[in-house]
Design a protein around this motif. Structure first.
Motif, mmCIF file in Angstrom:
data_model
loop_
_atom_site.group_PDB
_atom_site.id
_atom_site.type_symbol
_atom_site.label_atom_id
_atom_site.label_comp_id
_atom_site.label_asym_id
_atom_site.label_seq_id
_atom_site.Cartn_x
_atom_site.Cartn_y
_atom_site.Cartn_z
ATOM 1 N N VAL A 136 0.855 -1.189 0.000
ATOM 2 C CA VAL A 136 0.000 0.000 0.000
ATOM 3 C C VAL A 136 0.889 1.237 0.000
ATOM 4 O O VAL A 136 2.069 1.177 0.365
ATOM 5 C CB VAL A 136 -0.943 0.033 1.226
ATOM 6 C CG1 VAL A 136 -1.945 -1.106 1.162
ATOM 7 C CG2 VAL A 136 -0.147 -0.019 2.525
ATOM 8 N N THR A 137 0.330 2.334 -0.415
ATOM 9 C CA THR A 137 1.035 3.605 -0.438
ATOM 10 C C THR A 137 0.103 4.699 0.051
ATOM 11 O O THR A 137 -1.120 4.531 0.056
ATOM 12 C CB THR A 137 1.545 3.930 -1.855
ATOM 13 O OG1 THR A 137 2.346 5.107 -1.810
ATOM 14 C CG2 THR A 137 0.383 4.135 -2.810
ATOM 15 N N THR A 138 0.680 5.800 0.477
ATOM 16 C CA THR A 138 -0.106 6.924 0.986
ATOM 17 C C THR A 138 -0.215 7.998 -0.088
ATOM 18 O O THR A 138 0.787 8.414 -0.674
ATOM 19 C CB THR A 138 0.545 7.517 2.243
ATOM 20 O OG1 THR A 138 0.641 6.512 3.248
ATOM 21 C CG2 THR A 138 -0.290 8.666 2.778
ATOM 22 N N LYS A 139 -1.427 8.425 -0.330
ATOM 23 C CA LYS A 139 -1.695 9.458 -1.325
ATOM 24 C C LYS A 139 -2.214 10.693 -0.597
ATOM 25 O O LYS A 139 -3.232 10.622 0.103
ATOM 26 C CB LYS A 139 -2.724 8.955 -2.335
ATOM 27 C CG LYS A 139 -3.049 9.941 -3.436
ATOM 28 C CD LYS A 139 -4.047 9.315 -4.402
ATOM 29 C CE LYS A 139 -4.334 10.259 -5.563
ATOM 30 N NZ LYS A 139 -5.296 9.667 -6.523
ATOM 31 N N CYS A 140 -1.535 11.812 -0.731
ATOM 32 C CA CYS A 140 -1.886 13.028 -0.005
ATOM 33 C C CYS A 140 -2.226 14.162 -0.969
ATOM 34 O O CYS A 140 -1.668 14.258 -2.059
ATOM 35 C CB CYS A 140 -0.731 13.466 0.895
ATOM 36 S SG CYS A 140 -0.337 12.307 2.225
ATOM 37 N N THR A 141 -3.145 15.006 -0.533
ATOM 38 C CA THR A 141 -3.553 16.184 -1.291
ATOM 39 C C THR A 141 -3.617 17.373 -0.344
ATOM 40 O O THR A 141 -4.187 17.256 0.748
ATOM 41 C CB THR A 141 -4.927 15.971 -1.956
ATOM 42 O OG1 THR A 141 -4.864 14.846 -2.830
ATOM 43 C CG2 THR A 141 -5.335 17.205 -2.751
ATOM 44 N N SER A 142 -3.051 18.472 -0.742
ATOM 45 C CA SER A 142 -3.040 19.660 0.103
ATOM 46 C C SER A 142 -4.353 20.413 -0.014
ATOM 47 O O SER A 142 -4.966 20.469 -1.089
ATOM 48 C CB SER A 142 -1.882 20.581 -0.286
ATOM 49 O OG SER A 142 -0.637 19.942 -0.112
ATOM 50 N N PHE A 143 -4.778 20.992 1.095
ATOM 51 C CA PHE A 143 -5.909 21.913 1.069
ATOM 52 C C PHE A 143 -5.447 23.227 0.454
ATOM 53 O O PHE A 143 -4.440 23.804 0.874
ATOM 54 C CB PHE A 143 -6.430 22.173 2.477
ATOM 55 C CG PHE A 143 -7.132 21.013 3.113
ATOM 56 C CD1 PHE A 143 -8.394 20.634 2.695
ATOM 57 C CD2 PHE A 143 -6.531 20.309 4.138
ATOM 58 C CE1 PHE A 143 -9.042 19.566 3.290
ATOM 59 C CE2 PHE A 143 -7.168 19.240 4.740
ATOM 60 C CZ PHE A 143 -8.435 18.863 4.309
ATOM 61 N N THR A 144 -6.163 23.707 -0.528
ATOM 62 C CA THR A 144 -5.850 25.019 -1.099
ATOM 63 C C THR A 144 -6.378 26.111 -0.167
ATOM 64 O O THR A 144 -7.211 25.856 0.716
ATOM 65 C CB THR A 144 -6.481 25.166 -2.484
ATOM 66 O OG1 THR A 144 -7.915 25.105 -2.365
ATOM 67 C CG2 THR A 144 -6.007 24.045 -3.418
ATOM 68 N N LEU A 145 -5.884 27.328 -0.372
ATOM 69 C CA LEU A 145 -6.382 28.444 0.433
ATOM 70 C C LEU A 145 -7.874 28.651 0.214
ATOM 71 O O LEU A 145 -8.609 29.030 1.135
ATOM 72 C CB LEU A 145 -5.615 29.721 0.084
ATOM 73 C CG LEU A 145 -4.194 29.836 0.653
ATOM 74 C CD1 LEU A 145 -3.542 31.126 0.181
ATOM 75 C CD2 LEU A 145 -4.218 29.777 2.167
ATOM 76 N N ASN A 146 -8.325 28.380 -1.007
ATOM 77 C CA ASN A 146 -9.752 28.495 -1.291
ATOM 78 C C ASN A 146 -10.551 27.485 -0.470
ATOM 79 O O ASN A 146 -11.626 27.805 0.075
ATOM 80 C CB ASN A 146 -10.000 28.273 -2.789
ATOM 81 C CG ASN A 146 -11.454 28.499 -3.162
ATOM 82 O OD1 ASN A 146 -12.095 29.399 -2.628
ATOM 83 N ND2 ASN A 146 -11.957 27.689 -4.072
ATOM 84 N N GLU A 147 -10.020 26.265 -0.319
ATOM 85 C CA GLU A 147 -10.699 25.253 0.485
ATOM 86 C C GLU A 147 -10.648 25.592 1.972
ATOM 87 O O GLU A 147 -11.586 25.311 2.712
ATOM 88 C CB GLU A 147 -10.061 23.883 0.237
ATOM 89 C CG GLU A 147 -10.371 23.288 -1.116
ATOM 90 C CD GLU A 147 -9.656 21.969 -1.341
ATOM 91 O OE1 GLU A 147 -10.279 21.038 -1.890
ATOM 92 O OE2 GLU A 147 -8.473 21.863 -0.973
#
Length: 279
Positions: free
Chosen positions: A128-139
């Motif tokens: 398994v691997t970890t997939k990350c997404t950053s919160f944008t300033l808009n979010e």
């Protein structure tokens, strides 16, 4: 006789001055010790706060790993990574795929071969691997809805401002501590403890900001789970990043108390010493 009386008076005065000087030296040691301990507490709390801001384990979900890379799973993973993902979309992915949430990023655990062909049969072990997404300033500043994912359900002002506060207050806390450290450095250069009372006040405000951030985060998570119930076999718990922020707050309060005590008491002793010398 008058000469002997004068000698005795001079001796008593010398003894009194020596005694006061000795007491003053002991008090100076106490102030210096309190100042050093406060600086160490401040440094530790700053490190803890910076680590909690920069890591992604404020809240963690535990769920059975989805090892089958079906089209449905791939669609959920793609939606999770999209900049247009709404609150319900990425939270559903967090629930199902052992998600972790920080102040800046959200992460899920998926099979390493997610975008390659994989057999639908269950295997005993898989990577398994970890997939990350950053919160944008808009979010970060996006409004929250009464029904997550439904923009026609109205704005949930309480959750909206709780989210914004939990995001902004940690940076306020970190900034106040850094500004307080600069004032403390100036106090060391000037060889005076009195300016450190400002450092103590800034650390008190930083502790309140950290405590407010932690409280807002807890309240926001509880309200979210009232709107989106956790699926069966899924559990959630606060992670170690959240714990670092919780530990940082009392350290800031203790450092603040020591800074203020040292500055106030040292100022009081200096006043008494000047009055004694005048008398």
């Amino acid at each position: 006789m008058s000469i002997c009386a004068g000698d005795r008076l001079e001796n008593k005065t010398s003894v009194s001055v020596a005694s006061w000087s000795s007491l003053n030296a002991r008090m100076d040691n106490r102030f210096a010790t309190a100042f050093v301990i406060a600086c160490v507490l401040s440094l530790i709390s700053t490190i803890y706060m910076a680590a909690s801001i920069g890591t992604d384990f404020w809240y963690e979900y535990r769920s059975p790993v989805q090892e089958n890379s079906s089209e449905l799973n791939k669609s959920i993973w793609n939606d999770f990574d999209s900049d247009e993902a709404d609150e319900k979309t990425y939270n559903d992915a967090l629930f199902r795929y052992n998600g972790t949430v920080g102040l800046w990023r959200r992460c899920i655990t998926i099979p390493q071969s997610a975008y390659w062909y994989s057999s639908p049969e269950r295997t005993e072990s898989f990577d398994v691997t970890t997939k990350c997404t950053s919160f944008t300033l808009n979010e970060q500043f996006m409004v929250k809805h009464v029904d997550p994912g439904n923009q026609n359900s109205g704005i949930d002002l309480l959750r909206t401002y709780l989210w914004r506060c939990q995001f902004l207050l940690p940076f306020v806390s970190l900034g106040l501590m850094c500004f307080g450290a600069l004032i403390g450095l100036c106090a060391c250069i000037c060889r005076s403890l009195y300016p450190t009372i400002a450092t103590g006040i800034l650390h008190l405000l930083a502790g309140l900001s950290t405590l407010g951030s932690v409280s807002c985060y807890v309240a926001g998570i509880e309200l979210l789970h009232q709107k989106l119930e956790l699926p069966e076999n899924v559990s959630g718990e606060f992670g170690w990043s959240f714990c670092l922020a919780c530990v940082s707050a009392p350290l800031q309060f203790m450092a603040s108390a020591l800074f203020i005590w040292a500055a106030h008491t040292n100022r009081k002793e200096d006043t008494l010493m000047k009055a004694y010398r005048v008398a």
